[in-house]
Design an enzyme around this catalytic site. Structure first.
Site, PDB file in Angstrom:
ATOM      1  N   GLU A 211       0.840  -1.196   0.000  1.00 59.18           N
ATOM      2  CA  GLU A 211       0.000   0.000   0.000  1.00 59.18           C
ATOM      3  C   GLU A 211       0.877   1.249   0.000  1.00 59.18           C
ATOM      4  O   GLU A 211       1.714   1.422   0.886  1.00 59.18           O
ATOM      5  CB  GLU A 211      -0.919   0.000   1.222  1.00 59.18           C
ATOM      6  CG  GLU A 211      -1.690   1.290   1.457  1.00 59.18           C
ATOM      7  CD  GLU A 211      -2.514   1.728   0.253  1.00 59.18           C
ATOM      8  OE1 GLU A 211      -2.333   2.885  -0.188  1.00 59.18           O
ATOM      9  OE2 GLU A 211      -3.313   0.912  -0.242  1.00 59.18           O
ATOM     10  N   ALA A 327     -22.373  -0.147  -5.389  1.00 53.15           N
ATOM     11  CA  ALA A 327     -23.528  -0.622  -6.155  1.00 53.15           C
ATOM     12  C   ALA A 327     -24.829  -0.080  -5.589  1.00 53.15           C
ATOM     13  O   ALA A 327     -25.725   0.329  -6.341  1.00 53.15           O
ATOM     14  CB  ALA A 327     -23.546  -2.151  -6.164  1.00 53.15           C
ATOM     15  N   HIS A 451     -32.685 -11.575  22.377  1.00 58.10           N
ATOM     16  CA  HIS A 451     -31.558 -12.213  23.058  1.00 58.10           C
ATOM     17  C   HIS A 451     -31.638 -13.727  22.892  1.00 58.10           C
ATOM     18  O   HIS A 451     -32.714 -14.300  23.042  1.00 58.10           O
ATOM     19  CB  HIS A 451     -31.568 -11.864  24.546  1.00 58.10           C
ATOM     20  CG  HIS A 451     -30.514 -12.589  25.331  1.00 58.10           C
ATOM     21  ND1 HIS A 451     -29.197 -12.179  25.335  1.00 58.10           N
ATOM     22  CD2 HIS A 451     -30.584 -13.709  26.112  1.00 58.10           C
ATOM     23  CE1 HIS A 451     -28.501 -13.016  26.099  1.00 58.10           C
ATOM     24  NE2 HIS A 451     -29.324 -13.942  26.583  1.00 58.10           N
TER      25      HIS A 451
END
Length: 477
Positions: A211, A327, A451
């Protein structure tokens, strides 16, 4: 005599085909133009996303994660599998079948909604006329009242690493490896690079990510990005920041990559190299010189807040205009434009577009990051809840990461929700819904959550904003 339509859409990606369907649903006579051919040589709708992007990459991510689970995690559940092996061609074939199913589904939807499909290259001429050139070179000109330009984007190429789709590939080529490379290089630590790097790392490749920037995922919330880098590194991705690629040499089916970092010039050899340094708009040969539509210096089409171009009745959406190349952003823009053409007052909230990186754990965010809000001088309160304290996450043996809720210190209005962890893409959407309706952190904290569920982490993070989380020690405010 040319055919006349109310709306012509150029490009059948997530923005274009959605715009075409919505236009037809609103009673507009609609045409859709697409030139892309799939692996079988037939016109394939859905654009990059369905064919060589979002969908196929998720298929490979899921396949590779199942392999990882079988290899690393099944034994924790008392499941014995013997030797686990990966059949890469079968994995690729499964991916291809999913693509065929979805692109075929889009074609069926286009037909069912009465949209006229033209197979070929679409080009906007002067006077809102559209030329369609078929693969055999024949052409015709269509008349319309409105045009929606949705031609999408393609991978950026860089001179130091020319793509040959064999040893050096782009994101499309990386979806079709027929075996696991021993050593894989990835140029670019963005969404595409991290996702594709993760696929092949799980299957056994030694992955190095180069990078050029000094910061990891700079657009992501800093706390989330820091956690992501730590987790992905632990998973085997070697992430080199500040590493600028200066050249490549392909020899004997291997590529040697030359790069410069803070220590000077270096080189490393790989069996495959993925170039994933971003995407650029596809606007070449989309517009005639006298079409009247204006491009910026990077090739993006200038539009206003409602996706209207400089020519009345001509709109542009998705990756060919400003903003995130996502998109779902393109699809919603398609809906808004269709609605406005039909005379409705539609608009889009660009401040609440969720963004997701489908690594494992997933990384997702909506709204503003903590660093952005601090830079703006906004006083905030922050609540964080780790999945390590979630019973549901423990039961699934998937406890990495956390949910983070950021609220305005004065009004308590939720300004950002950021997640790294299991089902982050689904959880962040709950935050987006809450924020769309101006919810406060207290509002979220007062809601009842099922839960055990992963979504309880969002509930607890909202409670933690005011220092009232139940299932984790609260920081003093």
């Amino acid at each position: 005599m040319s055919q006349k339509f109310d709306v012509i859409v150029i490009g059948a990606g997530p923005g274009g085909y959605v715009a075409a369907i919505k236009s037809a649903q609103l009673g507009l006579k609609t045409a859709l133009i697409e030139k892309y051919k799939g692996k079988e040589g037939k016109t394939a709708l859905g654009g990059t996303c369905l064919n060589v992007g979002c969908i196929p990459s998720k298929a490979l991510l899921d396949s590779s994660y199942k392999f990882h689970e079988a290899h690393e995690s099944f034994k924790l559940h008392g499941i014995s599998t013997g030797e686990v092996a990966i059949d890469v061609p079968t994995m690729i074939a499964r991916k291809d079948q999913i693509v065929r199913n979805l692109t075929g589904g889009v074609a069926s939807l286009i037909k069912a909604n009465g949209v006229t499909l033209f197979e070929g290259h679409g080009k906007l001429l002067a006077g809102k006329k559209v030329e369609v050139t078929a693969a055999d070179g024949s052409s015709q000109v269509l008349d319309t009242e409105n045009v929606i330009l949705a031609s999408g984007s393609k991978p950026v190429e860089i001179p130091p690493a020319p793509v040959d789709q064999d040893v050096i590939v782009d994101s499309t080529g990386a979806l079709d490896f027929q075996n696991v490379p021993g050593k894989l290089g990835v140029i670019g630590a963005g969404v595409i690079g991290l996702e594709l790097g993760s696929v092949w790392a799980r299957l056994g490749a030694e992955v190095t990510v180069l990078e050029a920037m000094d910061k990891f995922l700079p657009a992501v919330d800093e706390q989330v990005a820091k956690e992501a880098q730590k987790i992905l590194t632990k998973q085997g991705l070697k992430i080199l920041l500040g590493a600028r690629v200066t050249g490549t040499e392909v020899k004997n089916k291997q590529v040697t990559v030359k790069f410069v970092d803070a220590e000077g010039e270096k080189s490393q050899a790989f069996d495959k190299l993925i170039v994933a340094v971003g995407r650029r708009p596809v606007t070449t040969d989309l517009l005639a010189a006298d079409s009247g539509v204006t491009l910026d210096e990077r090739g993006f089409i200038y539009v206003d807040d409602y996706c209207a171009t400089s020519v009345p009745g001509v709109y542009a959406i998705g990756d060919v205009v400003r903003g995130a190349m996502l998109a779902h952003k393109a699809s919603e823009e398609g809906v808004v434009v269709a609605e406005r053409i039909a005379g409705h007052k539609a608009q889009m909230n660009y401040d609440l577009i969720p963004a997701v990186i489908y690594t494992h754990p997933e990384i997702a965010g909506v709204g503003k990051t903590e660093q952005a809000l601090k830079a703006e001088g906004v006083a905030i309160n922050v609540g964080v809840f780790p999945f390590a304290a979630s019973g549901r996450a423990m039961a699934a043996n998937d406890t990495a990461g956390f949910v983070k809720v950021i609220a305005d210190a004065k009004t308590d209005r939720v300004l950002g929700v950021h997640v790294i962890g299991p089902s982050a893409a689904e959880l962040v959407q709950q935050g987006a819904i809450a924020m769309e309706f101006g919810t406060s952190a207290e509002d979220l904290g007062m809601m009842v959550f099922a839960h055990p569920a992963l979504s309880e982490a969002l509930h607890e993070a909202a409670l933690a904003v005011s220092g009232h989380a139940i299932h984790v020690a609260n920081r003093k405010k």
